[in-house]
Enzyme design. Structure first.
Site, short mmCIF file in Angstrom:
data_model
loop_
_atom_site.label_atom_id
_atom_site.label_comp_id
_atom_site.label_asym_id
_atom_site.label_seq_id
_atom_site.Cartn_x
_atom_site.Cartn_y
_atom_site.Cartn_z
N MET A 9 0.79 -1.26 0.06
CA MET A 9 -0.03 -0.08 0.03
C MET A 9 0.90 1.20 -0.07
O MET A 9 0.65 2.40 0.42
CB MET A 9 -1.09 -0.06 1.26
CG MET A 9 -1.90 -1.25 1.12
SD MET A 9 -3.52 -0.96 2.16
CE MET A 9 -2.99 -0.63 3.79
N GLY A 15 10.55 -3.02 5.71
CA GLY A 15 9.96 -4.22 5.81
C GLY A 15 9.63 -4.67 4.35
O GLY A 15 9.95 -5.80 3.85
N HIS A 16 8.88 -3.61 3.41
CA HIS A 16 8.69 -3.93 2.17
C HIS A 16 10.01 -4.32 1.08
O HIS A 16 9.95 -5.21 0.57
CB HIS A 16 8.24 -2.91 1.59
CG HIS A 16 6.79 -2.24 2.02
ND1 HIS A 16 6.76 -1.01 3.01
CD2 HIS A 16 5.68 -2.77 1.89
CE1 HIS A 16 5.56 -0.82 3.15
NE2 HIS A 16 4.73 -2.02 3.09
N SER A 172 4.02 1.23 8.25
CA SER A 172 3.97 2.47 7.88
C SER A 172 3.09 3.30 8.68
O SER A 172 3.46 4.50 8.84
CB SER A 172 2.84 2.61 6.57
OG SER A 172 3.56 1.32 5.41
N ARG A 173 2.47 2.76 9.73
CA ARG A 173 1.88 3.28 10.66
C ARG A 173 2.77 4.04 11.94
O ARG A 173 2.40 5.21 12.66
CB ARG A 173 0.77 2.52 11.36
CG ARG A 173 -0.47 2.26 10.54
CD ARG A 173 -1.27 1.26 11.20
NE ARG A 173 -2.19 0.67 10.28
CZ ARG A 173 -3.32 1.05 9.83
NH1 ARG A 173 -3.80 2.08 10.59
NH2 ARG A 173 -4.02 0.37 9.09
O1 PAF Z 1 -0.38 -5.80 3.84
C1 PAF Z 1 -0.72 -5.01 3.03
O2 PAF Z 1 -0.13 -3.95 2.68
C2 PAF Z 1 -2.08 -4.90 2.58
O3 PAF Z 1 -3.16 -5.51 3.29
C3 PAF Z 1 -2.01 -5.69 0.84
C4 PAF Z 1 -1.59 -7.05 1.11
C5 PAF Z 1 -1.14 -4.93 0.24
C6 PAF Z 1 -3.59 -5.64 0.31
O4 PAF Z 1 -3.95 -4.33 0.17
#
Ligand code: PAF
Length: 267
Positions: A9, A15-16, A172-173
């Site tokens: 998102m 983490g990403h 992100s929060r």
């Molecule tokens: O984990 C997330 O960032 C969201 O729940 C996802 C899997 C991208 C779905 O919107």
């Protein structure tokens, strides 16, 4: 050609990036999606407050060697309807009804609906998700088994949670937390660790482990949504004597909702 896929998102953090790096290392081509999915927010203020910075995210993806990124609007993801209310929801399956499902009504249905659409867009791939959202990993695994029946093969790869120095799971929060709140939020990992120590000292009773977890979290500024022990391999089991366990937490600190978990039997 083996394709790796990372659904996000946006508001990318380390983490990403750990998911992305793993996807790049294990596949011929890697793609990422950036979409803040309104269907998974039960609170429109939370949706509106969700941090976004598309330009920065695209630069990061490019810099790390992601081959392709895609985004869209509700219209582009769901062209078959003229209003979001008409989107056919995807059932999130048997792992979704409690914990996050209780505290965020409609959340997993929203996740399942968008992830189903993203998987159908990308097609056969290895899809990478973080273990921080453990219940979500169960939901997407369930979705992938359902998709096999339609001829789409998605292999779900669950990657370890990335933490800051104090142990706080990256999210992100976390951007919404002040310095004092971040210190307080480190108590989440401490509570998980204390419960793991109890497990290592051979405590196997669910109630005793739960009590340790909840006691360690006690603080006037930490409001607990849930702090529970589950069997990760037998999610809906209520057996008191555990042979495998994961501790799961969701709390609110200063209006920010944080979740985390730890497998108690991991080395
Ligand atoms: O984990 C997330 O960032 C969201 O729940 C996802 C899997 C991208 C779905 O919107």
């Amino acid at each position: 050609m083996q394709v790796g896929f990372v659904a996000t998102m946006g508001a990318l953090h380390d983490g990403h990036l750990s998911l992305l790096k793993r996807a790049i290392s294990e596949n011929d081509r890697t793609c990422a999606s950036i979409f803040v999915n309104p269907l998974q927010f039960d609170d429109s203020r939370d949706y509106k407050a969700y941090p976004t910075d598309m330009q920065r995210d695209l630069e990061i993806l490019n810099q790390y060697g992601c081959d392709m990124a895609f985004s869209g609007t509700m219209d582009t993801f769901f062209p078959e309807v003229d209003h979001p209310d008409k989107i056919k929801p995807i059932h999130p399956g048997p792992y979704a009804w409690d914990l996050e499902g209780t505290y965020r009504p409609g959340f997993f249905e929203g996740v399942a609906t968008i992830v189903d659409r993203l998987f159908r867009t990308v097609g056969d791939c290895k899809a990478y998700f973080g273990e921080k959202d453990f219940q979500q990993t169960l939901v997407v695994k369930y979705l992938s088994t359902q998709m096999k029946f339609t001829g789409i093969n998605i292999e779900i790869v669950v990657c370890p949670t990335v933490r800051n120095k104090g142990g706080l799971a990256l999210s992100s929060r976390n951007q919404h937390l002040g310095t004092t709140q971040i210190k307080l939020a480190n108590q989440i990992y401490q509570a998980l660790n204390q419960t793991q120590l109890a497990w290592r000292s051979s405590i196997r009773n669910r109630n005793t482990l739960t009590e340790i977890l909840q006691t360690e979290l006690k603080h006037p500024q930490i409001s607990i949504d849930y702090a529970e022990i589950r069997n990760p391999e037998d999610w809906n089991s209520t057996k008191l004597k555990m042979n495998d366990a994961i501790a799961l937490i969701a709390v609110r600190i200063g209006g920010v909702r944080l979740i985390d978990n730890l497998r108690l039997n991991q080395p």
